[in-house]
Design a protein around this motif. Sequence first.
Motif, PDB file in Angstrom:
ATOM      1  N   ASN A 284       0.826  -1.210   0.000  1.00  0.00           N
ATOM      2  CA  ASN A 284       0.000   0.000   0.000  1.00  0.00           C
ATOM      3  C   ASN A 284       0.862   1.263   0.000  1.00  0.00           C
ATOM      4  O   ASN A 284       0.493   2.286  -0.588  1.00  0.00           O
TER       5      ASN A 284
ATOM      6  N   GLN B 274      -3.048   4.591  -2.702  1.00  0.00           N
ATOM      7  CA  GLN B 274      -4.379   4.618  -3.281  1.00  0.00           C
ATOM      8  C   GLN B 274      -5.312   5.382  -2.353  1.00  0.00           C
ATOM      9  O   GLN B 274      -5.064   5.481  -1.153  1.00  0.00           O
ATOM     10  N   ALA B 275      -6.405   5.880  -2.954  1.00  0.00           N
ATOM     11  CA  ALA B 275      -7.393   6.583  -2.135  1.00  0.00           C
ATOM     12  C   ALA B 275      -8.053   5.629  -1.148  1.00  0.00           C
ATOM     13  O   ALA B 275      -8.346   5.999  -0.010  1.00  0.00           O
ATOM     14  N   ASN B 276      -8.261   4.376  -1.580  1.00  0.00           N
ATOM     15  CA  ASN B 276      -8.869   3.352  -0.720  1.00  0.00           C
ATOM     16  C   ASN B 276      -7.966   2.127  -0.686  1.00  0.00           C
ATOM     17  O   ASN B 276      -8.166   1.176  -1.467  1.00  0.00           O
TER      18      ASN B 276
END
Length: 277
Positions: A87, A92-94
């Motif tokens: 991650n 990433q946004a989510n």
Amino acid sequence: MADDKVKRRLTTVLCADVHGYSRLMEADETGTLETLRRSRTAIARLVERHDGRIVNTWGDAVIAEFASVVEAVQCAIEIQQEISDQNSDTPQANPMRFRIGINLGDVMVDGTNIYGDGVNIASRLQELADPGGVVISSSVYDQVHNKLSVGFDCLGQRPMKNIAPQTSYRVTLGGRTAGPRSLPIDESRTPREEARAPRIGDRHAPSAWAHVALQWLAKLPRPVAVALTVSAFLILINLFTGAHKIWFHWPVAVILFGVVLRTVLGHRPESDGKTER
């Protein structure tokens, strides 16, 4: 005649799934599927490294079993660290985060699949885990708490769907120590008081806190100070010898009751009568 007897074995079951998978798919199906494939590849590699095997996968879930309880917990920790690193490498946004539950229990074996309460409990423990976290059963805790250099927080007995309440433990990942500025500053302090206050990470902090505690105790009546000191030692002994079995409240209650009783009797007003001559 064919042997229809159900085969059983004791094994360690790891159950993992993606937190908020439906929401992630709704937001970005293609990206979520790609991330899931990458995560599963990492999980399969780590499971194999720790002598485990993937039992089943469906949707966003993964079930694996291990012959060693210690290897299973170590694998779970490495999985969460690996996913966290992925991650970080591709922000990433989510971000995709997994929840993991681990149980040591008896299972029924049917070919390459396993069934029974041993699997169901691992699945329910996974539901108790925080995103990016690991929760283990008491049977796992008994085997690993003195073999791994990680922390464990007792969650007590949590209700589980269609399963009797189980005592569970949260694994403290990373072993990170709070930095000097990781806690919020009390803005009510003056600059002088803030400068004198003990700070986390300061090598003199333990002695500073001890000095403050001793000053506070010195202001109390001697019986109260002694009672509080003894009570604190009993609580610490209980926590360090097994926080999942609480016993300190009984002796502490007796001590505090005795202090209150002595204080009340000691302050009872004396008779104002005069002795006749």
